[in-house]
Each structure stands twice: as C-alpha cells, then as structure tokens.
Write a protein that holds these residues in place. Structure first.
Motif, PDB file in Angstrom:
ATOM      1  N   GLY A 493       0.782  -1.227   0.000  1.00 22.16           N
ATOM      2  CA  GLY A 493       0.000   0.000   0.000  1.00 22.16           C
ATOM      3  C   GLY A 493       0.813   1.276   0.000  1.00 22.16           C
ATOM      4  O   GLY A 493       0.255   2.362  -0.167  1.00 22.16           O
ATOM      5  N   THR A 494       2.131   1.194   0.164  1.00 19.17           N
ATOM      6  CA  THR A 494       2.974   2.399   0.162  1.00 19.17           C
ATOM      7  C   THR A 494       3.302   2.795  -1.280  1.00 19.17           C
ATOM      8  O   THR A 494       3.233   1.974  -2.200  1.00 19.17           O
ATOM      9  CB  THR A 494       4.278   2.152   0.933  1.00 19.17           C
ATOM     10  OG1 THR A 494       5.008   1.089   0.299  1.00 19.17           O
ATOM     11  CG2 THR A 494       3.972   1.748   2.377  1.00 19.17           C
ATOM     12  N   MET A 495       3.674   4.061  -1.447  1.00 21.21           N
ATOM     13  CA  MET A 495       4.049   4.557  -2.766  1.00 21.21           C
ATOM     14  C   MET A 495       5.550   4.329  -2.987  1.00 21.21           C
ATOM     15  O   MET A 495       6.353   4.500  -2.073  1.00 21.21           O
ATOM     16  CB  MET A 495       3.713   6.038  -2.906  1.00 21.21           C
ATOM     17  CG  MET A 495       2.221   6.342  -2.750  1.00 21.21           C
ATOM     18  SD  MET A 495       1.179   5.381  -3.887  1.00 21.21           S
ATOM     19  CE  MET A 495       1.724   6.046  -5.469  1.00 21.21           C
ATOM     20  N   ALA A 496       5.900   3.935  -4.181  1.00 15.60           N
ATOM     21  CA  ALA A 496       7.296   3.652  -4.526  1.00 15.60           C
ATOM     22  C   ALA A 496       7.641   4.321  -5.859  1.00 15.60           C
ATOM     23  O   ALA A 496       6.753   4.708  -6.624  1.00 15.60           O
ATOM     24  CB  ALA A 496       7.538   2.142  -4.601  1.00 15.60           C
ATOM     25  N   ILE A 497       8.952   4.460  -6.100  1.00 14.48           N
ATOM     26  CA  ILE A 497       9.456   5.060  -7.337  1.00 14.48           C
ATOM     27  C   ILE A 497      10.161   3.979  -8.157  1.00 14.48           C
ATOM     28  O   ILE A 497      10.949   3.192  -7.633  1.00 14.48           O
ATOM     29  CB  ILE A 497      10.439   6.208  -7.050  1.00 14.48           C
ATOM     30  CG1 ILE A 497       9.752   7.302  -6.247  1.00 14.48           C
ATOM     31  CG2 ILE A 497      10.996   6.780  -8.349  1.00 14.48           C
ATOM     32  CD1 ILE A 497       8.633   8.008  -6.983  1.00 14.48           C
ATOM     33  N   GLY A 498       9.853   3.929  -9.450  1.00 15.22           N
ATOM     34  CA  GLY A 498      10.506   2.962 -10.331  1.00 15.22           C
ATOM     35  C   GLY A 498      10.845   3.591 -11.669  1.00 15.22           C
ATOM     36  O   GLY A 498      10.524   4.760 -11.932  1.00 15.22           O
ATOM     37  N   TRP A 499      11.508   2.813 -12.515  1.00 14.22           N
ATOM     38  CA  TRP A 499      11.920   3.293 -13.835  1.00 14.22           C
ATOM     39  C   TRP A 499      11.431   2.337 -14.912  1.00 14.22           C
ATOM     40  O   TRP A 499      11.492   1.115 -14.757  1.00 14.22           O
ATOM     41  CB  TRP A 499      13.440   3.404 -13.916  1.00 14.22           C
ATOM     42  CG  TRP A 499      14.009   4.551 -13.132  1.00 14.22           C
ATOM     43  CD1 TRP A 499      14.350   4.544 -11.809  1.00 14.22           C
ATOM     44  CD2 TRP A 499      14.264   5.869 -13.622  1.00 14.22           C
ATOM     45  NE1 TRP A 499      14.810   5.780 -11.444  1.00 14.22           N
ATOM     46  CE2 TRP A 499      14.770   6.618 -12.530  1.00 14.22           C
ATOM     47  CE3 TRP A 499      14.127   6.492 -14.851  1.00 14.22           C
ATOM     48  CZ2 TRP A 499      15.137   7.948 -12.648  1.00 14.22           C
ATOM     49  CZ3 TRP A 499      14.492   7.818 -14.977  1.00 14.22           C
ATOM     50  CH2 TRP A 499      14.993   8.542 -13.890  1.00 14.22           C
ATOM     51  N   LEU A 500      10.939   2.905 -16.013  1.00 13.13           N
ATOM     52  CA  LEU A 500      10.522   2.133 -17.179  1.00 13.13           C
ATOM     53  C   LEU A 500      11.291   2.621 -18.401  1.00 13.13           C
ATOM     54  O   LEU A 500      11.514   3.824 -18.575  1.00 13.13           O
ATOM     55  CB  LEU A 500       9.014   2.286 -17.429  1.00 13.13           C
ATOM     56  CG  LEU A 500       8.077   1.652 -16.396  1.00 13.13           C
ATOM     57  CD1 LEU A 500       6.630   2.024 -16.705  1.00 13.13           C
ATOM     58  CD2 LEU A 500       8.235   0.131 -16.386  1.00 13.13           C
ATOM     59  N   LEU A 501      11.690   1.678 -19.239  1.00 11.60           N
ATOM     60  CA  LEU A 501      12.409   1.994 -20.473  1.00 11.60           C
ATOM     61  C   LEU A 501      11.507   1.680 -21.658  1.00 11.60           C
ATOM     62  O   LEU A 501      11.040   0.547 -21.817  1.00 11.60           O
ATOM     63  CB  LEU A 501      13.697   1.163 -20.568  1.00 11.60           C
ATOM     64  CG  LEU A 501      14.514   1.302 -21.860  1.00 11.60           C
ATOM     65  CD1 LEU A 501      15.055   2.720 -22.005  1.00 11.60           C
ATOM     66  CD2 LEU A 501      15.657   0.290 -21.879  1.00 11.60           C
ATOM     67  N   SER A 502      11.239   2.676 -22.498  1.00 15.64           N
ATOM     68  CA  SER A 502      10.412   2.482 -23.695  1.00 15.64           C
ATOM     69  C   SER A 502      11.267   1.924 -24.823  1.00 15.64           C
ATOM     70  O   SER A 502      12.325   2.481 -25.146  1.00 15.64           O
ATOM     71  CB  SER A 502       9.784   3.807 -24.130  1.00 15.64           C
ATOM     72  OG  SER A 502       8.893   4.282 -23.135  1.00 15.64           O
ATOM     73  N   VAL A 503      10.803   0.834 -25.432  1.00 16.12           N
ATOM     74  CA  VAL A 503      11.565   0.117 -26.453  1.00 16.12           C
ATOM     75  C   VAL A 503      10.672  -0.149 -27.656  1.00 16.12           C
ATOM     76  O   VAL A 503       9.494  -0.484 -27.498  1.00 16.12           O
ATOM     77  CB  VAL A 503      12.098  -1.224 -25.900  1.00 16.12           C
ATOM     78  CG1 VAL A 503      12.908  -1.956 -26.964  1.00 16.12           C
ATOM     79  CG2 VAL A 503      12.940  -1.004 -24.660  1.00 16.12           C
ATOM     80  N   ILE A 504      11.238   0.002 -28.844  1.00 14.66           N
ATOM     81  CA  ILE A 504      10.567  -0.421 -30.073  1.00 14.66           C
ATOM     82  C   ILE A 504      11.206  -1.728 -30.497  1.00 14.66           C
ATOM     83  O   ILE A 504      12.396  -1.776 -30.836  1.00 14.66           O
ATOM     84  CB  ILE A 504      10.711   0.620 -31.200  1.00 14.66           C
ATOM     85  CG1 ILE A 504      10.206   1.986 -30.737  1.00 14.66           C
ATOM     86  CG2 ILE A 504       9.960   0.158 -32.447  1.00 14.66           C
ATOM     87  CD1 ILE A 504       8.743   2.021 -30.392  1.00 14.66           C
ATOM     88  N   GLY A 505      10.426  -2.810 -30.463  1.00 12.63           N
ATOM     89  CA  GLY A 505      10.974  -4.125 -30.744  1.00 12.63           C
ATOM     90  C   GLY A 505      10.618  -4.641 -32.118  1.00 12.63           C
ATOM     91  O   GLY A 505      10.370  -3.875 -33.050  1.00 12.63           O
ATOM     92  N   LYS A 506      10.581  -5.964 -32.264  1.00 19.00           N
ATOM     93  CA  LYS A 506      10.281  -6.590 -33.545  1.00 19.00           C
ATOM     94  C   LYS A 506       8.893  -6.181 -34.026  1.00 19.00           C
ATOM     95  O   LYS A 506       7.965  -6.035 -33.241  1.00 19.00           O
ATOM     96  CB  LYS A 506      10.333  -8.118 -33.411  1.00 19.00           C
ATOM     97  CG  LYS A 506      11.736  -8.698 -33.438  1.00 19.00           C
ATOM     98  CD  LYS A 506      11.679 -10.208 -33.510  1.00 19.00           C
ATOM     99  CE  LYS A 506      13.075 -10.804 -33.667  1.00 19.00           C
ATOM    100  NZ  LYS A 506      13.037 -12.272 -33.803  1.00 19.00           N
ATOM    101  N   GLY A 507       8.785  -6.015 -35.341  1.00 20.46           N
ATOM    102  CA  GLY A 507       7.501  -5.665 -35.923  1.00 20.46           C
ATOM    103  C   GLY A 507       7.036  -4.273 -35.555  1.00 20.46           C
ATOM    104  O   GLY A 507       5.863  -3.940 -35.739  1.00 20.46           O
TER     105      GLY A 507
END
Length: 664
Positions: A493-507
C-alpha cells in the motif's frame, strides 16, 4: 639395404622455402656503399624493410647475403671474374689525395688577381700529375686503383641488375621479398603471398598487424612503405582507409573500400550481369500487372526489404531486417555466380540445389562473422547451416517469393515445394542459457571493470541485457529520453518510485520494460563523470545513447554499435571461461550476448533462493514476445534440480512399493 635402426624408413621432406629475390633496392644500396655514401642514410632509403639501421647484426647479415647473391648470379652467367669483383671490398685500396680546385689553389698562393692561364700554369707546376679544370673547376688526379675498382664494380652492378632483377607479382610468396624472420611471422599468421597480405590489410584496416604475432606497428609501417612503393608494379593497392583508425573513417570512406562488382560482395554492391538481371526472367509475370516499380531482380529484392521496414526508411535496419537481407543476398549471389541463372528464372530443382548448397558451402563462400560488410574479407556464410538455421533460411525465402507473387512480379514460388528440416522440439533458449552459478561468476568479474570507460561501458551493457531481457539491437538503440521515472503503489500500500524503459521491438511493437534503480544510478554517475547532467532524464541528456561511447572526446558521444557490443561481450565471456572448469567453461566459451536475454527469461521464471518466480506475463512483456506461449518455453529447471526432484520421486515410489502400497 635396410634403413638405419631408429631412423624413419621414409623421412618427411621439409617444404622448401622459396628463393629470396633481388630487387632494385638491393642494387641501389650496394652502389651507394661502393661510392662511399652514408651507410645509414642509404639503408633507410633503400632497405628499411629489412629492419632498423641501428640493428647492426641485421645490417651486416643482409649485406653479406646481398654480396653472396650477386656473386652467385654472376657465376651462373659464367662470369667468375665479375663475381670476384663484386665481392671485392674497395676500402682495402688506399685513395689518392684529393687535389684543391683551381680557385682554392689561387687563393692559397695569392694568385687571385692573375689571369686564369697564369693560375693554370702555376697549378700544373705545383701538381705535375694533376690537371686543373677551367673556370675554377675541381682539379683531378689520375684515377687511383680504388677509383678504378669502384668504376668496374658499378659497371658490373648495372650489368647484373639488368640480368637478374625481377618485379614482384601478387602471387609471389612473402618469403621471396621480405626479411626471412618477418616473412616467417606473416606465413604463420596465414599470409603466405603478397596478394593475401594486401587483402588482409585492406580487410582489417589500420591495426591489421595486431593479428600477426611478432609484427608490431613499426614493422607494419615498413611493410606498408614497401607495398606502396611497388603498387604500380604489383597492380594491387593498399586502400587509403588503412592509414586512418577505424573510428575516424566515415561511412562513405568505408563504402569505397570494395567497389561494386559482379563478385562475392554484399547485396548493395552486387552488380547484375546483363542477361541475368531478371528482365527476361523465365517466371516473370506480365509487367503490366506488376504492383512494384522493380525493373530487375535486384530491385525486386529491394522492394521486399523496404516492405519490412516499420520506420521512414532512413534509419538502421533492425536485426530481423538484416536477417531477411542476408538470406536474399545469399540466394542472389548463388543464383548468378554458381547457378548462372537469373533469380526470377529459378525453378523447384534450383531451390532444392540451393538448400543442398547451404548445407555444404565451398570454403571460398565462408568467413568469420566479425568481418563487416565494407571489408574485402566479408563472406556471406560462416560455414554449413545448422538444421535450425537452414529451416529459417528456407522460411524467409518462401516469404520473399510469396511477396513477389502477390505483387505480380513472379508467377510462382519454387521454395514452396522444398521440404523444411524438422522443427526441433526443445525449450526456447535450451543450451543457450547461463546457470545461476555461471551468471554469478560473470557478474563478479564485471565488478572489476570500473577503471576505464570501455570497461564500465561493457559492464553497463551486460548488466542491462541480463536485467531487462532486451535484444542487443534494442539496447544499442535506446536513448536517455526513453527512460521514464514513475510512481506506483506497492503491494503493502505504500508509494514507490521505479523506472521504465520504452523500447521499439520486432515488428515495430513498442513496450515498456522495468529497469533496476541501481542501473539508473550507475548511468547517472557515468554521465556526470563526463561532464553531463547526472539526472538521467534531464533535457540536456536527450539524444545520448544508453550505450554511449564517452571515450571518443566528441561533444555528443556516439552510441556503441550492436556488432561492437556483441564482439566485446563475446570476448569477455571467453576470458571469463578461463576461471572455470569442465561444462561451465565450455558454456561460457560458447556463450554470446543473446544468451543474456535467454538467461533473463529462464532465471526470472524459475526464481531462486530468496527470490520468487516472476509471473509469466511480466517476462513476456520484458522479452517482447507476441505470444505468452513463446515465453512459457522458458519455464525449465536447471539440470541438477530436475535430477534431484526426480530422484526423490523414484525413491519415494520404491519405498512405497516395498511397503506394499503400490500396485493395488
């Protein structure tokens, strides 16, 4: 007669080394010596290829060999006197004293104001054997015996030079022209002839010598000097690109290394010969009904490749697109160079023959994969295709011909009738996955790669590939702006910080992959170390590649290429194998960058002590699989775990059977 006890009945004959040949530089050097010119300067001018003039042992040995070779050539022409004359050292005869010039004599005697005739009269009175030259010329004594010997030697050398000097030819062995020790090292490196030497130099570039043990930068420079000097005779040229480091060469300069030709060259440089270009292909559909603008088979392949691009057509090819090009390229080259048919004239029998060709290609078609497309050493194959690779090749070629049929370019698909190799039934990544222990070993070694920028870059690439499951083409294409910091609610229930990497893959499919915070921090440290904003997502960092090469000194660092990262990882894993034994060492020697992707999928789905398995849907997203069924193939267990679990099962069954609880 019986052979001597202990001696082989048929002693092995040693391969005779080619006789070393005399070139014009040998004669020019010996003429300089005979005339008393500076030995060191003459050596550097004519014989620098032999070594440094400071190496007196080499100099003396070379001079002795030249004298002996000259004398032997004279004796072969039945000129024993000339042979002795060439061997004669003119320094053994004393020189006549040099006479002063007329001007020097007049100045010394105070005769400057006298007429020239009076000066000459006084000169001849002082030097009866001499003769003053008019107009202040140099006085000359009657030629001494030493001068006569030198003159005869020079005449003999000119006669012998016209008789025995040869010009180097591309097929000559290096031992015929180079210092014996230097030639031996080149031969051991697989460079027995001058043409093969030039091909290797052009194929690798400035640091070609790094692959020849015992030949350093200075020896390599002397070899290049000799090759450049003999280019007009040899008719083979060392390219201008060899004079610059690889990083300083532009794409245009690299593209010029190998000219377009009807030869074993990449697709973009292959020239279709007239009559085999497909304009009159046997299976061409009516041009009026064709939906593509292709005039010949080369252009038709280009239209198919263009249809596979998901961008605007100006970016780099993806790994999938490169795979398509590779298969079409092999078929086009084979069709013209081996089958002597236009690609649009291939029948089912030709397609079957091509399948057999891929399973057993000739050596001339094969070469190491690290030779890039600009290099003369590039080849379309590494060797025979495995059943898996052969199946993929045939499937892609079916796709090519199906496209050309659908667009009205061809009337049939010869590869549709060729049987495919059986599809192997094995888990995805089987035998191409590191165990937990093997990865831990690799990761521990990476901790030591923090002292240099290339080392930290390699460490960054390998840890990101393992942590995210990205393909190597994906990791080398992402930029700082593709990273996004997000806030989310954790399970407690606590708030956390994370990282996402946007990727263009196959097709062209896009996805966002979670990234560990520690990898983001390390990237920020590297940016700050080189004068950029530590905050990865800062606007000033936009355009900087995740795999940036900060050691180039450029204001905006270029990204590391996929091939460069692949080779660096391959080399590192081979080094890591040295610290292991048995199967572990064998696995690491075979491993490559793609194994890190397989290891991500397998390890995440398995979990390990203190780490719960990751849901298959999450791993599917990380890997960019269109089907969850593909990701499920990673649901395997390690060998030791499988054996242990099954042994427990069998022992439990045996115990139950012994207690009478089984079989009722």
């Amino acid at each position: 007669m019986q052979p001597h006890r202990g001696a082989p009945a048929h002693p092995k004959k040693e391969k005779a080394r080619p006789e070393r040949k005399l070139h014009r530089g040998h004669f020019a050097f010996m003429r300089a010596l005979a005339q008393g010119l500076d030995e060191r300067a003459s050596w550097d001018r004519y014989l620098r290829l032999e070594g440094e003039h400071t190496d007196l042992k080499t100099v003396r040995r070379t001079i002795a060999w030249i004298r002996d070779a000259f004398a032997a050539a004279a004796r072969r022409e039945h000129k024993p006197g000339t042979a002795r004359l060439i061997l004669l050292d003119p320094e053994r005869f004393s020189s006549a004293p040099a006479l002063p010039s007329l001007a020097e004599f007049a100045a010394a005697r105070g005769l400057e104001d006298f007429s020239e005739a009076e000066q000459v009269e006084a000169y001849e009175a002082a030097y009866p054997a001499g003769r003053a030259g008019g107009g202040g010329g140099q006085g000359r004594a009657r030629p001494s015996r030493r001068a006569r010997v030198i003159d005869h030697q020079l005449q003999a050398l000119r006669w012998l030079e016209d008789l025995v000097v040869q010009d180097p030819r591309p097929g000559d062995r290096v031992a015929a022209w180079l210092n014996p020790l230097l030639a031996s090292r080149l031969e051991h490196a697989g460079l027995p002839t001058l043409s093969e030497l030039v091909e290797r130099i052009n194929g690798i570039g400035a640091r070609w010598w790094a692959q020849v043990p015992g030949v350093g930068e200075r020896k390599a420079a002397r070899i290049l000097e000799w090759l450049h000097a003999n280019e007009p005779i040899l008719k083979i040229k060392v390219g201008a690109h060899v004079g610059l480091p690889r990083a300083q060469l532009t794409p245009t300069a690299l593209a010029a290394v190998v000219p377009a030709a009807t030869a074993l060259v990449p697709y973009e440089k292959f020239v279709l010969p007239s009559g085999l270009d497909g304009r009159e292909g046997r299976y061409r559909a009516p041009p009026a009904k064709c939906l593509i603008m292709a005039v010949n088979d080369h252009e038709a392949i280009g239209a198919w490749l263009a249809s596979k691009r998901s961008d605007d057509g100006h970016g780099e090819l993806s790994s999938t697109q490169r795979s398509y090009r590779k298969e079409a390229e092999r078929l086009l080259l084979w069709s013209i160079l081996e089958r002597r048919k236009a690609l649009s004239s291939l029948a089912v029998e030709d397609a079957s023959a091509f399948r057999a060709f891929l399973a057993a290609p000739p050596p001339s078609w094969c070469g190491p994969r690290h030779h890039q497309r600009w290099s003369p050493l590039w080849r379309p194959l590494e060797g025979p295709l495995t059943p898996v690779a052969l199946r993929q090749s045939l499937v892609i070629l079916r796709s090519l011909f199906a496209f050309l049929m659908s667009q009205g370019y061809l009337v049939g698909n010869p590869f549709a009738a060729v049987a495919l190799p059986a599809q192997p039934q094995r888990p995805l990544g089987s035998n191409r996955t590191l165990t937990f222990a093997q990865w831990d070993h690799v990761d521990a070694l990476l901790q030591d790669h923090v002292g240099t920028e290339p080392g930290r870059r390699l460490r960054r690439g390998m840890r990101w590939l393992y942590a995210t499951g990205l393909r190597i083409a994906e990791i080398t294409s992402v930029r700082c702006e593709d990273l996004e910091q997000v806030e989310y609610k954790a399970a407690d229930g606590t708030m956390a910080i994370g990282w996402l990497l946007s990727v263009i893959g196959k097709g062209g499919r896009s996805r966002q992959v979670p990234v560990p915070a520690e990898l983001i921090e390390e990237l920020g440290d590297e940016l700050a170390r080189h004068g950029f904003e530590r905050r990865v997502g800062a606007a000033s960092n936009h355009g900087i590649a995740l795999m940036a090469r900060f050691d180039t000194g450029l204001e905006r660092p270029p990204g590391w290429s996929a091939s460069g990262l692949y080779q660096a990882i391959k080399a590192f894993l081979a080094q890591a194998a040295a610290g292991l034994d048995g199967e572990d060492a064998q696995q690491l020697r075979k491993a490559s960058a793609h194994w890190l992707r397989h290891s991500h999928g397998s390890h995440a789905l398995q979990g390990r002590d203190g780490q719960a398995p990751v849901p298959v849907q999450v791993v599917q997203n990380n890997l960019g699989h269109a089907s969850i069924g593909t990701t499920s193939l990673y649901l395997t267990t390690e060998k030791a775990m499988r054996l242990e679990q099954m042994d427990r099962f069998w022992r439990a069954r045996a115990l139950a059977r012994g207690n009478g609880h089984v079989g009722s």
